[in-house]
Motif scaffolding. Structure first.
Motif, PDB file in Angstrom:
ATOM      1  N   GLU A 108      -4.550   8.252 -11.240  1.00  0.00           N
ATOM      2  CA  GLU A 108      -5.827   8.961 -10.955  1.00  0.00           C
ATOM      3  C   GLU A 108      -5.788   9.691  -9.555  1.00  0.00           C
ATOM      4  OE1 GLU A 108      -9.102   5.808 -11.638  1.00  0.00           O
ATOM      5  OE2 GLU A 108      -7.330   4.733 -11.482  1.00  0.00           O
ATOM      6  N   GLY A 109      -6.636  10.653  -9.460  1.00  0.00           N
ATOM      7  CA  GLY A 109      -6.897  11.129  -8.117  1.00  0.00           C
ATOM      8  C   GLY A 109      -7.453  12.477  -8.077  1.00  0.00           C
ATOM      9  N   HIS A 224      -4.441   7.507   3.997  1.00  0.00           N
ATOM     10  CA  HIS A 224      -3.897   6.154   3.904  1.00  0.00           C
ATOM     11  C   HIS A 224      -4.230   5.332   2.732  1.00  0.00           C
ATOM     12  CE1 HIS A 224      -7.321   5.201   6.441  1.00  0.00           C
ATOM     13  NE2 HIS A 224      -7.394   4.056   5.874  1.00  0.00           N
ATOM     14  N   SER A 225      -3.761   4.135   2.524  1.00  0.00           N
ATOM     15  CA  SER A 225      -3.745   3.515   1.217  1.00  0.00           C
ATOM     16  C   SER A 225      -5.046   2.372   1.622  1.00  0.00           C
ATOM     17  CB  SER A 225      -2.804   2.442   0.809  1.00  0.00           C
ATOM     18  OG  SER A 225      -2.827   1.812  -0.076  1.00  0.00           O
ATOM     19  N   THR A 226      -6.144   2.560   0.985  1.00  0.00           N
ATOM     20  CA  THR A 226      -7.340   1.667   1.039  1.00  0.00           C
ATOM     21  C   THR A 226      -8.132   1.546  -0.195  1.00  0.00           C
ATOM     22  OG1 THR A 226      -9.246   1.349   2.561  1.00  0.00           O
ATOM     23  CG2 THR A 226      -8.834   3.693   1.919  1.00  0.00           C
ATOM     24  N   LEU A 227      -8.409   0.492  -0.525  1.00  0.00           N
ATOM     25  CA  LEU A 227      -8.965   0.173  -1.985  1.00  0.00           C
ATOM     26  C   LEU A 227     -10.335  -0.713  -1.662  1.00  0.00           C
ATOM     27  CD1 LEU A 227      -5.750  -0.212  -4.067  1.00  0.00           C
ATOM     28  CD2 LEU A 227      -7.435   1.512  -4.380  1.00  0.00           C
ATOM     29  N   PRO A 228     -11.205  -0.982  -2.568  1.00  0.00           N
ATOM     30  CA  PRO A 228     -12.340  -2.108  -2.392  1.00  0.00           C
ATOM     31  C   PRO A 228     -11.729  -3.359  -2.351  1.00  0.00           C
ATOM     32  CG  PRO A 228     -12.745  -0.268  -4.049  1.00  0.00           C
ATOM     33  CD  PRO A 228     -11.230  -0.187  -3.868  1.00  0.00           C
ATOM     34  N   GLU A 229     -12.654  -4.302  -1.738  1.00  0.00           N
ATOM     35  CA  GLU A 229     -12.233  -5.712  -1.699  1.00  0.00           C
ATOM     36  C   GLU A 229     -11.746  -5.959  -2.929  1.00  0.00           C
ATOM     37  OE1 GLU A 229     -13.846  -9.802  -0.052  1.00  0.00           O
ATOM     38  OE2 GLU A 229     -15.151  -8.147   0.071  1.00  0.00           O
ATOM     39  N   GLU A 252       0.483  10.145  -1.642  1.00  0.00           N
ATOM     40  CA  GLU A 252      -0.385   9.110  -1.644  1.00  0.00           C
ATOM     41  C   GLU A 252      -1.653   9.477  -2.269  1.00  0.00           C
ATOM     42  OE1 GLU A 252      -1.945   6.119  -1.226  1.00  0.00           O
ATOM     43  OE2 GLU A 252      -0.375   5.807   0.294  1.00  0.00           O
ATOM     44  N   LEU A 253      -1.677   8.953  -3.527  1.00  0.00           N
ATOM     45  CA  LEU A 253      -3.097   9.456  -4.142  1.00  0.00           C
ATOM     46  C   LEU A 253      -4.134   8.471  -3.866  1.00  0.00           C
ATOM     47  CD1 LEU A 253      -1.285   9.804  -7.799  1.00  0.00           C
ATOM     48  CD2 LEU A 253      -2.372  11.570  -6.372  1.00  0.00           C
ATOM     49  N   GLY A 254      -4.042   7.375  -3.416  1.00  0.00           N
ATOM     50  CA  GLY A 254      -4.916   6.584  -3.099  1.00  0.00           C
ATOM     51  C   GLY A 254      -5.709   5.635  -4.093  1.00  0.00           C
ATOM     52  N   PHE A 255      -5.070   5.735  -5.432  1.00  0.00           N
ATOM     53  CA  PHE A 255      -5.332   4.858  -6.577  1.00  0.00           C
ATOM     54  C   PHE A 255      -3.725   4.291  -7.036  1.00  0.00           C
ATOM     55  CE2 PHE A 255      -8.551   8.283  -6.632  1.00  0.00           C
ATOM     56  CZ  PHE A 255      -9.829   7.469  -6.978  1.00  0.00           C
ATOM     57  N   PRO A 256      -3.703   3.156  -7.182  1.00  0.00           N
ATOM     58  CA  PRO A 256      -2.438   2.458  -8.094  1.00  0.00           C
ATOM     59  C   PRO A 256      -2.330   3.041  -9.397  1.00  0.00           C
ATOM     60  CG  PRO A 256      -4.105   0.889  -7.802  1.00  0.00           C
ATOM     61  CD  PRO A 256      -4.733   2.006  -7.353  1.00  0.00           C
ATOM     62  N   ALA A 257      -0.908   3.120  -9.382  1.00  0.00           N
ATOM     63  CA  ALA A 257      -0.729   3.399 -11.136  1.00  0.00           C
ATOM     64  C   ALA A 257      -1.182   2.474 -11.949  1.00  0.00           C
ATOM     65  CB  ALA A 257       0.763   3.662 -11.150  1.00  0.00           C
TER      66      ALA A 257
END
Length: 333
Positions: A108-109, A224-229, A252-257
């Motif tokens: 995703e991205g 940078h890598s950041t995601l909801p809690e 650095e897409l910001g979403f994990p595969a």
């Protein structure tokens, strides 16, 4: 409503050879995004080949789908993204993830057209915090970038909202949450007319068959890598290697595969060990799904077309398909 009798001698022979003593009536669930309906049809054909009767799939939003699976109003889904759906899945102890439909290939991205990226040196979503850059993607006339995002209720929207807040973009990007396919058709038309475009997408999906990364569009990185809690354990796992059309590798897409996995009720799997084993051994790859999605976009998008696409894939991969059926059948022999 049950489906029609299997269309080919190979499938019918496989069903009869498997024996019907343990046959069940099975109802698949599927998500509202049609890019995964091809996968569902291949799994339906495999379950039919084991001798089970399969009803028409029920198409459900994420929240309703998980509730239906937990209550056994539906029996399985092969359109479940993990870790994207981790929080949703964790609320239902009676459900299991079994096997993999596509392992690690679901991405995703955010993307923009390559011409604008090259002309203005844009390679990161945070670049749109600059009002002059944001205005390049304004399609509504308010001076702020418009980005096609997730339809309402999709779990990807939680991550997008987090990114908008975390990177200070809430005043720089207006999110379009209308029907995704229609919104993306408008984006493609705008791109073809030479306009700058900005959108979210995922793979596999028809979109990147029409807007090819590295040629027509480029992926934007996040700062940078950041995601909801709920996904915080995955922070640091969002840089993906080998992403064509990204300025960096890893990107650095910001979403994990994501893995796409089957999900079913534990009782259903216990009652049908052949289906459990099928889910354990069966696995598809990304390319044929993406290719089929392009065929849908070109007009082959009726239920009969999608079923035909699945049959054609099975016929082209008959030895592998038959091996899956044989191994699944061994669980009840």
């Amino acid at each position: 409503m049950t489906r029609s009798i299997l269309a080919t001698t190979t499938f019918l022979t496989a069903a009869l050879a498997g024996g019907l003593a343990h046959a069940a009536e099975v109802t698949p669930a599927r998500g509202t995004w049609d890019s995964g309906w091809f996968n569902t049809e291949i799994y339906i054909a495999a379950i039919e080949a084991l001798g089970h009767t399969v009803n028409e799939p029920v198409t459900l939003d994420d929240a309703v789908r998980y509730q239906a699976l937990s209550q056994r109003d539906a029996d399985f889904s092969v359109m479940e993204w993990f870790p994207l759906f981790n929080e949703r899945f964790s609320a239902f102890d009676e459900l299991e993830q079994v096997g993999y439909v596509i392992r690690g290939g679901a991405r995703e991205g955010y993307l923009i057209d390559k011409a604008t990226a090259d002309a203005h040196g844009i390679d990161n979503i945070a670049d749109l915090a600059d009002p002059e850059i944001s205005a390049l993607f304004d399609r509504s006339g308010n001076g702020i970038a418009d980005m096609v995002a997730c339809p309402p209720g999709w779990d990807c929207g939680v991550v997008i909202d987090h990114h908008m807040s975390e990177f200070g973009l809430e005043g720089s990007i207006d999110l379009i949450s209308a029907a995704y396919d229609a919104a993306m058709a408008d984006v493609i038309a705008a791109k073809q007319a030479g306009e700058s475009v900005l959108f979210y997408t995922w793979t596999p999906n028809w979109v990147l068959g029409e807007l090819v990364p590295g040629e027509d569009v480029v992926w934007l990185e996040v700062p940078h890598s950041t995601l909801p809690e709920a996904q915080s354990a995955l922070i640091g796992q969002t840089a993906i290697s080998g992403v064509v059309g990204c300025a960096s590798d890893p990107c650095e897409l910001g979403f994990p595969a994501n893995d796409i996995r089957p999900v079913a009720h534990s009782d259903f799997l216990d009652e049908n060990p052949d289906i459990r084993r099928l889910f354990e051994v069966m696995e598809l790859s990304l390319d044929p799904v993406a290719e089929q999605n392009v065929r849908m976009r070109a007009g082959e998008d009726t239920p009969a077309d999608i079923t035909r696409h699945a049959r054609e894939w099975i016929e082209a991969n008959q030895a592998q398909f038959d091996a899956w059926i044989a191994e699944a059948r061994a669980a009840v022999d």
